[in-house]
Design a protein around this motif. Sequence first.
Motif, PDB file in Angstrom:
ATOM      1  N   LEU A  27       0.579  -1.315  -0.260  1.00 49.97           N
ATOM      2  CA  LEU A  27       0.517  -0.324   0.047  1.00 49.97           C
ATOM      3  C   LEU A  27       0.924   0.925   0.344  1.00 49.97           C
ATOM      4  O   LEU A  27       0.654   2.141  -0.661  1.00 49.97           O
ATOM      5  CB  LEU A  27      -1.378   0.376   1.253  1.00 49.97           C
ATOM      6  CG  LEU A  27      -1.727  -0.940   1.625  1.00 49.97           C
ATOM      7  CD1 LEU A  27      -2.451  -1.599   2.286  1.00 49.97           C
ATOM      8  CD2 LEU A  27      -3.106  -0.831   0.364  1.00 49.97           C
ATOM      9  N   GLU A  28       2.304   1.602   0.681  1.00 44.81           N
ATOM     10  CA  GLU A  28       2.666   1.935   0.478  1.00 44.81           C
ATOM     11  C   GLU A  28       3.450   2.097  -0.344  1.00 44.81           C
ATOM     12  O   GLU A  28       4.180   3.982  -1.180  1.00 44.81           O
ATOM     13  CB  GLU A  28       4.240   1.409   1.652  1.00 44.81           C
ATOM     14  CG  GLU A  28       3.652   2.166   3.126  1.00 44.81           C
ATOM     15  CD  GLU A  28       4.441   1.179   4.448  1.00 44.81           C
ATOM     16  OE1 GLU A  28       4.372   1.991   5.462  1.00 44.81           O
ATOM     17  OE2 GLU A  28       5.734   0.835   3.448  1.00 44.81           O
ATOM     18  N   THR A  29       3.645   1.562  -1.823  1.00 40.87           N
ATOM     19  CA  THR A  29       3.958   2.113  -2.938  1.00 40.87           C
ATOM     20  C   THR A  29       3.281   2.427  -3.741  1.00 40.87           C
ATOM     21  O   THR A  29       3.510   3.212  -4.954  1.00 40.87           O
ATOM     22  CB  THR A  29       4.612   1.005  -3.774  1.00 40.87           C
ATOM     23  OG1 THR A  29       3.100  -0.009  -3.533  1.00 40.87           O
ATOM     24  CG2 THR A  29       6.006   0.328  -2.878  1.00 40.87           C
ATOM     25  N   MET A  30       1.915   2.387  -3.356  1.00 44.13           N
ATOM     26  CA  MET A  30       0.849   2.698  -4.067  1.00 44.13           C
ATOM     27  C   MET A  30      -0.072   3.803  -3.923  1.00 44.13           C
ATOM     28  O   MET A  30      -0.883   4.368  -4.912  1.00 44.13           O
ATOM     29  CB  MET A  30      -0.358   1.712  -3.768  1.00 44.13           C
ATOM     30  CG  MET A  30      -0.239  -0.354  -4.841  1.00 44.13           C
ATOM     31  SD  MET A  30      -1.166  -1.247  -4.621  1.00 44.13           S
ATOM     32  CE  MET A  30      -2.450  -0.718  -5.663  1.00 44.13           C
ATOM     33  N   LEU A  31      -0.124   4.164  -3.060  1.00 42.15           N
ATOM     34  CA  LEU A  31      -0.353   5.287  -2.012  1.00 42.15           C
ATOM     35  C   LEU A  31      -0.044   6.225  -1.085  1.00 42.15           C
ATOM     36  O   LEU A  31       1.116   5.578  -1.022  1.00 42.15           O
ATOM     37  CB  LEU A  31      -1.895   4.588  -0.928  1.00 42.15           C
ATOM     38  CG  LEU A  31      -3.116   3.440  -1.989  1.00 42.15           C
ATOM     39  CD1 LEU A  31      -3.923   3.457  -0.404  1.00 42.15           C
ATOM     40  CD2 LEU A  31      -4.126   4.504  -2.855  1.00 42.15           C
ATOM     41  N   PHE A  38      -5.660   6.191   2.676  1.00 40.91           N
ATOM     42  CA  PHE A  38      -4.346   5.213   3.375  1.00 40.91           C
ATOM     43  C   PHE A  38      -5.027   4.851   4.635  1.00 40.91           C
ATOM     44  O   PHE A  38      -4.536   4.372   5.008  1.00 40.91           O
ATOM     45  CB  PHE A  38      -2.796   5.751   3.100  1.00 40.91           C
ATOM     46  CG  PHE A  38      -1.858   5.210   3.641  1.00 40.91           C
ATOM     47  CD1 PHE A  38      -1.335   3.957   3.200  1.00 40.91           C
ATOM     48  CD2 PHE A  38      -0.808   4.661   4.534  1.00 40.91           C
ATOM     49  CE1 PHE A  38       0.004   3.402   2.836  1.00 40.91           C
ATOM     50  CE2 PHE A  38       0.016   4.282   5.336  1.00 40.91           C
ATOM     51  CZ  PHE A  38      -0.045   3.421   4.340  1.00 40.91           C
ATOM     52  N   ILE A  39      -5.153   6.140   4.952  1.00 43.17           N
ATOM     53  CA  ILE A  39      -5.960   5.760   6.594  1.00 43.17           C
ATOM     54  C   ILE A  39      -6.881   4.452   6.446  1.00 43.17           C
ATOM     55  O   ILE A  39      -6.960   4.075   7.494  1.00 43.17           O
ATOM     56  CB  ILE A  39      -6.438   7.100   6.988  1.00 43.17           C
ATOM     57  CG1 ILE A  39      -5.617   8.221   7.457  1.00 43.17           C
ATOM     58  CG2 ILE A  39      -7.279   6.749   8.241  1.00 43.17           C
ATOM     59  CD1 ILE A  39      -5.437   9.841   8.160  1.00 43.17           C
ATOM     60  N   GLN A  40      -8.012   4.603   5.789  1.00 46.33           N
ATOM     61  CA  GLN A  40      -8.781   3.799   5.807  1.00 46.33           C
ATOM     62  C   GLN A  40      -8.519   2.744   5.528  1.00 46.33           C
ATOM     63  O   GLN A  40      -8.796   1.397   6.472  1.00 46.33           O
ATOM     64  CB  GLN A  40      -9.856   4.624   4.286  1.00 46.33           C
ATOM     65  CG  GLN A  40     -10.938   3.528   4.430  1.00 46.33           C
ATOM     66  CD  GLN A  40     -12.142   3.973   2.965  1.00 46.33           C
ATOM     67  OE1 GLN A  40     -11.712   5.057   2.112  1.00 46.33           O
ATOM     68  NE2 GLN A  40     -12.857   2.964   2.546  1.00 46.33           N
ATOM     69  N   GLU A  41      -7.333   2.342   4.262  1.00 44.29           N
ATOM     70  CA  GLU A  41      -6.520   0.812   4.785  1.00 44.29           C
ATOM     71  C   GLU A  41      -6.141   0.389   5.837  1.00 44.29           C
ATOM     72  O   GLU A  41      -6.406  -0.809   5.986  1.00 44.29           O
ATOM     73  CB  GLU A  41      -5.614   0.854   3.450  1.00 44.29           C
ATOM     74  CG  GLU A  41      -6.507   1.574   1.762  1.00 44.29           C
ATOM     75  CD  GLU A  41      -6.888   0.422   1.462  1.00 44.29           C
ATOM     76  OE1 GLU A  41      -7.341  -0.990   1.904  1.00 44.29           O
ATOM     77  OE2 GLU A  41      -8.111   0.662   0.601  1.00 44.29           O
ATOM     78  N   LEU A  42      -5.714   1.102   6.955  1.00 41.48           N
ATOM     79  CA  LEU A  42      -5.058   0.712   7.801  1.00 41.48           C
ATOM     80  C   LEU A  42      -5.949   1.033   8.589  1.00 41.48           C
ATOM     81  O   LEU A  42      -6.211  -0.627   9.554  1.00 41.48           O
ATOM     82  CB  LEU A  42      -4.218   2.357   8.451  1.00 41.48           C
ATOM     83  CG  LEU A  42      -2.670   2.247   7.878  1.00 41.48           C
ATOM     84  CD1 LEU A  42      -1.937   3.076   8.513  1.00 41.48           C
ATOM     85  CD2 LEU A  42      -1.686   1.116   7.299  1.00 41.48           C
ATOM     86  N   THR A  43      -7.173   1.687   8.713  1.00 46.10           N
ATOM     87  CA  THR A  43      -7.760   0.886   9.955  1.00 46.10           C
ATOM     88  C   THR A  43      -8.800  -0.111   9.398  1.00 46.10           C
ATOM     89  O   THR A  43      -9.403  -1.119   9.973  1.00 46.10           O
ATOM     90  CB  THR A  43      -9.422   2.146   9.360  1.00 46.10           C
ATOM     91  OG1 THR A  43      -8.040   3.041   9.731  1.00 46.10           O
ATOM     92  CG2 THR A  43     -10.058   1.953  10.449  1.00 46.10           C
ATOM     93  N   TYR A  44      -9.218  -0.471   7.820  1.00 47.24           N
ATOM     94  CA  TYR A  44      -9.607  -1.279   7.310  1.00 47.24           C
ATOM     95  C   TYR A  44      -8.808  -3.048   7.939  1.00 47.24           C
ATOM     96  O   TYR A  44      -9.385  -3.887   8.861  1.00 47.24           O
ATOM     97  CB  TYR A  44      -9.810  -1.385   5.699  1.00 47.24           C
ATOM     98  CG  TYR A  44     -10.925  -3.853   5.946  1.00 47.24           C
ATOM     99  CD1 TYR A  44     -11.479  -3.575   5.274  1.00 47.24           C
ATOM    100  CD2 TYR A  44      -9.356  -3.856   5.010  1.00 47.24           C
ATOM    101  CE1 TYR A  44     -12.072  -4.833   5.579  1.00 47.24           C
ATOM    102  CE2 TYR A  44      -9.235  -5.421   3.921  1.00 47.24           C
ATOM    103  CZ  TYR A  44     -10.790  -5.859   4.125  1.00 47.24           C
ATOM    104  OH  TYR A  44     -10.904  -6.834   3.794  1.00 47.24           O
ATOM    105  N   LEU A  45      -7.471  -2.697   8.190  1.00 47.50           N
ATOM    106  CA  LEU A  45      -6.360  -3.659   8.107  1.00 47.50           C
ATOM    107  C   LEU A  45      -6.714  -4.349   9.682  1.00 47.50           C
ATOM    108  O   LEU A  45      -6.584  -5.382  10.133  1.00 47.50           O
ATOM    109  CB  LEU A  45      -5.778  -3.781   7.757  1.00 47.50           C
ATOM    110  CG  LEU A  45      -4.846  -3.694   6.270  1.00 47.50           C
ATOM    111  CD1 LEU A  45      -3.548  -3.451   5.669  1.00 47.50           C
ATOM    112  CD2 LEU A  45      -5.937  -4.759   5.983  1.00 47.50           C
TER     113      LEU A  45
END
Length: 208
Positions: A27-31, A38-45
């Motif tokens: 994700l760090e390479t994509m966003l 990025f916050i949303q992805e971290l929260t989802y995980l």
Amino acid sequence: LNLGFAHLQLGQTKQAIPHFRKTVAILETMLDENTPAFIQELTYLGETLQGFGGDEFSIELFTRAVEIGKRIYGSDNINIAPLLNSLGNACNELEKYDLAEASLKDALAINIQHYGQNHLEVAATLGNLALVYEDQREFQLARPLLERSLEITEELSDDNSDAASIGRINLAMVLKEQGLNLEAKALLERALHDLERILSADDPLLSV
């Protein structure tokens, strides 16, 4: 990530963590890190891990989401409150009570500043904070928070709503622990009457 989910389904949380870390690295390479996406992805995980019993890594994910959110929005922005709630709940599940309490108090302050004293988000955060105290058997601290949460919920939602009924059950459990069985039973009977469509007659909640 699919391998991470597979391990979680098998109850293998420790084996899942490296796959979740790899997902974050991708994700760090994509966003751009400093974005709501990025916050949303971290929260989802983090929420996914928490749903399977939690792990230190879920706290790491929520903490990072909060830090990024504060950089983007500011430390007292309303968008930070749900992130702090997630962090507080994750910490409570792993018995990191001091951090749980601090996070939820911060979330509560932001919600009150933004919404005022009477709002369902305030009621929800009060309930989360009460659970931190309840899990430490500090019922004298949990009770007033649950009473206030229920008061808000009854005022702003249908008095017979599921949220109000659950609030009565939560408060009743604390009252029972304090030896106030009659008060607890009255609350439970009211709640169970409203929730009888989803609870069986022999539900253990009746045994106050």
